[in-house]
Scaffold this active site. Structure first.
Site, mmCIF file in Angstrom:
data_model
loop_
_atom_site.group_PDB
_atom_site.id
_atom_site.type_symbol
_atom_site.label_atom_id
_atom_site.label_comp_id
_atom_site.label_asym_id
_atom_site.label_seq_id
_atom_site.Cartn_x
_atom_site.Cartn_y
_atom_site.Cartn_z
ATOM 1 N N SER A 153 -76.602 -3.634 -10.845
ATOM 2 C CA SER A 153 -77.631 -3.231 -9.883
ATOM 3 C C SER A 153 -78.494 -2.140 -10.513
ATOM 4 O O SER A 153 -78.070 -1.474 -11.469
ATOM 5 C CB SER A 153 -76.947 -2.652 -8.637
ATOM 6 O OG SER A 153 -77.873 -1.957 -7.826
ATOM 7 N N TYR A 166 -71.118 2.754 -3.912
ATOM 8 C CA TYR A 166 -71.733 1.545 -4.488
ATOM 9 C C TYR A 166 -72.284 1.873 -5.881
ATOM 10 O O TYR A 166 -72.048 1.142 -6.842
ATOM 11 C CB TYR A 166 -72.847 1.045 -3.570
ATOM 12 C CG TYR A 166 -73.565 -0.207 -4.046
ATOM 13 C CD1 TYR A 166 -72.992 -1.468 -3.878
ATOM 14 C CD2 TYR A 166 -74.818 -0.131 -4.652
ATOM 15 C CE1 TYR A 166 -73.653 -2.618 -4.306
ATOM 16 C CE2 TYR A 166 -75.484 -1.274 -5.080
ATOM 17 C CZ TYR A 166 -74.895 -2.515 -4.901
ATOM 18 O OH TYR A 166 -75.557 -3.657 -5.338
HETATM 19 P P1 NAI Z 1 -74.887 -11.405 -0.455
HETATM 20 O O1 NAI Z 1 -74.117 -10.588 0.491
HETATM 21 O O2 NAI Z 1 -76.011 -12.248 0.058
HETATM 22 O O3 NAI Z 1 -73.931 -12.363 -1.291
HETATM 23 C C1 NAI Z 1 -72.727 -11.888 -1.832
HETATM 24 C C2 NAI Z 1 -71.746 -13.030 -1.899
HETATM 25 O O4 NAI Z 1 -70.518 -12.518 -2.452
HETATM 26 C C3 NAI Z 1 -71.407 -13.593 -0.507
HETATM 27 O O5 NAI Z 1 -71.415 -14.993 -0.529
HETATM 28 C C4 NAI Z 1 -70.038 -13.022 -0.220
HETATM 29 O O6 NAI Z 1 -69.252 -13.832 0.632
HETATM 30 C C5 NAI Z 1 -69.457 -12.949 -1.625
HETATM 31 N N1 NAI Z 1 -68.345 -12.013 -1.709
HETATM 32 C C6 NAI Z 1 -68.262 -10.766 -1.177
HETATM 33 N N2 NAI Z 1 -67.067 -10.228 -1.424
HETATM 34 C C7 NAI Z 1 -66.365 -11.146 -2.125
HETATM 35 C C8 NAI Z 1 -65.064 -11.183 -2.649
HETATM 36 N N3 NAI Z 1 -64.221 -10.159 -2.493
HETATM 37 N N4 NAI Z 1 -64.668 -12.276 -3.327
HETATM 38 C C9 NAI Z 1 -65.508 -13.337 -3.487
HETATM 39 N N5 NAI Z 1 -66.746 -13.369 -2.989
HETATM 40 C C10 NAI Z 1 -67.174 -12.285 -2.302
HETATM 41 O O7 NAI Z 1 -75.410 -10.382 -1.545
HETATM 42 P P2 NAI Z 1 -76.422 -10.554 -2.769
HETATM 43 O O8 NAI Z 1 -77.582 -9.706 -2.482
HETATM 44 O O9 NAI Z 1 -76.604 -11.969 -3.102
HETATM 45 O O10 NAI Z 1 -75.577 -9.824 -3.913
HETATM 46 C C11 NAI Z 1 -75.024 -10.480 -5.043
HETATM 47 C C12 NAI Z 1 -74.752 -9.447 -6.107
HETATM 48 O O11 NAI Z 1 -75.971 -8.824 -6.495
HETATM 49 C C13 NAI Z 1 -73.827 -8.310 -5.643
HETATM 50 O O12 NAI Z 1 -72.944 -7.955 -6.698
HETATM 51 C C14 NAI Z 1 -74.795 -7.174 -5.361
HETATM 52 O O13 NAI Z 1 -74.183 -5.917 -5.475
HETATM 53 C C15 NAI Z 1 -75.839 -7.413 -6.427
HETATM 54 N N6 NAI Z 1 -77.135 -6.810 -6.161
HETATM 55 C C16 NAI Z 1 -77.904 -7.202 -5.106
HETATM 56 C C17 NAI Z 1 -79.160 -6.631 -4.920
HETATM 57 C C18 NAI Z 1 -80.085 -7.041 -3.821
HETATM 58 O O14 NAI Z 1 -81.164 -6.431 -3.733
HETATM 59 N N7 NAI Z 1 -79.756 -8.019 -3.002
HETATM 60 C C19 NAI Z 1 -79.661 -5.583 -5.813
HETATM 61 C C20 NAI Z 1 -78.761 -5.257 -6.875
HETATM 62 C C21 NAI Z 1 -77.556 -5.848 -7.035
#
Ligand code: NAI
Length: 262
Positions: A153, A166
């Site tokens: 991130s 985080y």
């Molecule tokens: P999201 O919440 O839409 O998707 C995250 C996915 O990971 C979900 O499908 C969830 O069920 C799954 N997940 C959560 N905990 C889990 C676990 N313990 N085991 C297996 N799966 C699990 O979030 P998003 O935005 O798609 O985030 C994806 C990655 O990108 C994360 O690591 C987040 O920290 C990172 N990120 C996101 C940003 C954003 O602006 N959306 C910015 C920077 C980083």
């Protein structure tokens, strides 16, 4: 290295948190690049089905494996199920991650929230990487490029005191990337970090109105939200092997957010 340079062997990737959001964007971009893709996530729901459908529409095989990345005792079994579904992996994408349950004052961060963030965002991916890397080392590469991509991130370097735990978890992912890159370089296994900025997903929906205002006010040199496809394309480029003499690098996918400006 594209499919042709890999001798047209089908390549296979495991994307954690691939059910929706950035994970879906990555799964689609990898499928577009010729990868069979297993998405690993907590639950197989309608979102997961949509992602599997999208992979199929791109002409490669998709599969779903239930997995909680924080459950490190299950990692071996998870990887077995992944490889039973599509065959030996060439690529792991540690994308699954969570934000804080509630943004708030750093002075009120709880040990419970701290531990949860560390387990899901750092400890889980660290030990999953360890297991997948060990399998990579046990097997011959067969001329195929192999790599591990960690989704960290902008908070790997930018301090947000309203979600300090985080930031800590993600900055440690940067070091984990460098550690594994240094360990696995000799075997030709690339390890990279992709740092998304503000990407339009469920995770950022809670703060969408605030980000709208900040982007309009010049938060990023490229004045728009990032989309999951932006992150997907970056991961797919790394996984393609096009950066075969690079490892340990962090790629910003953030519209230039990381550039210090006066
Ligand atoms: P999201 O919440 O839409 O998707 C995250 C996915 O990971 C979900 O499908 C969830 O069920 C799954 N997940 C959560 N905990 C889990 C676990 N313990 N085991 C297996 N799966 C699990 O979030 P998003 O935005 O798609 O985030 C994806 C990655 O990108 C994360 O690591 C987040 O920290 C990172 N990120 C996101 C940003 C954003 O602006 N959306 C910015 C920077 C980083």
């Amino acid at each position: 290295m594209n499919a042709a340079a890999s001798g047209d062997k089908v390549r296979r990737a495991f994307v954690t948190g691939g059910r929706r959001g950035i994970g879906r964007g990555i799964a689609y971009a990898l499928a577009q690049g010729g990868f069979d893709v297993v998405i690993g996530d907590l639950t197989r729901d309608a979102d997961a089905e949509e992602t599997l459908q999208g992979i199929a529409e791109r002409g490669t095989r998709g599969a779903f494996v239930t997995c909680d990345v924080a459950d490190i005792n299950e990692h071996q079994a998870v990887i077995d199920r992944v490889e039973d579904a599509i065959g030996p992996l060439d690529c792991l994408v540690n994308n699954a991650g969570i934000s804080v349950a509630k943004r708030g004052d750093l002075l009120e961060t709880t040990p419970e929230s701290f531990d949860q963030l560390m387990w899901v965002n750092l400890k889980g991916p660290f030990f999953l990487t360890q297991k997948v890397a060990s399998r990579f080392l046990e097997r011959r590469a067969d001329g195929c490029y192999r790599c591990i991509v960690n989704v960290s991130s902008a908070n790997a370097y930018a301090a947000s005191p309203n979600r300090g735990e985080y930031c800590l978890s993600k900055s440690a992912v940067s070091m984990a990337t460098k550690l594994f890159a240094a360990r696995l370089g000799e075997a030709g296994i690339g390890v990279f970090e992709v740092r998304p900025g503000v990407i339009r997903t469920n995770m950022t929906a809670v703060a969408a109105a605030d980000y709208d205002k900040r982007i309009a006010a010049g938060l990023t040199p490229i004045p728009r939200w990032g989309e999951v496809q932006d992150v997907g394309r970056a991961v797919a480029a790394l996984a393609s092997g096009a950066f075969g003499f690079s490892t340990g690098d962090a790629i910003h996918v953030d519209g230039g957010l990381h550039i210090p400006r006066l």
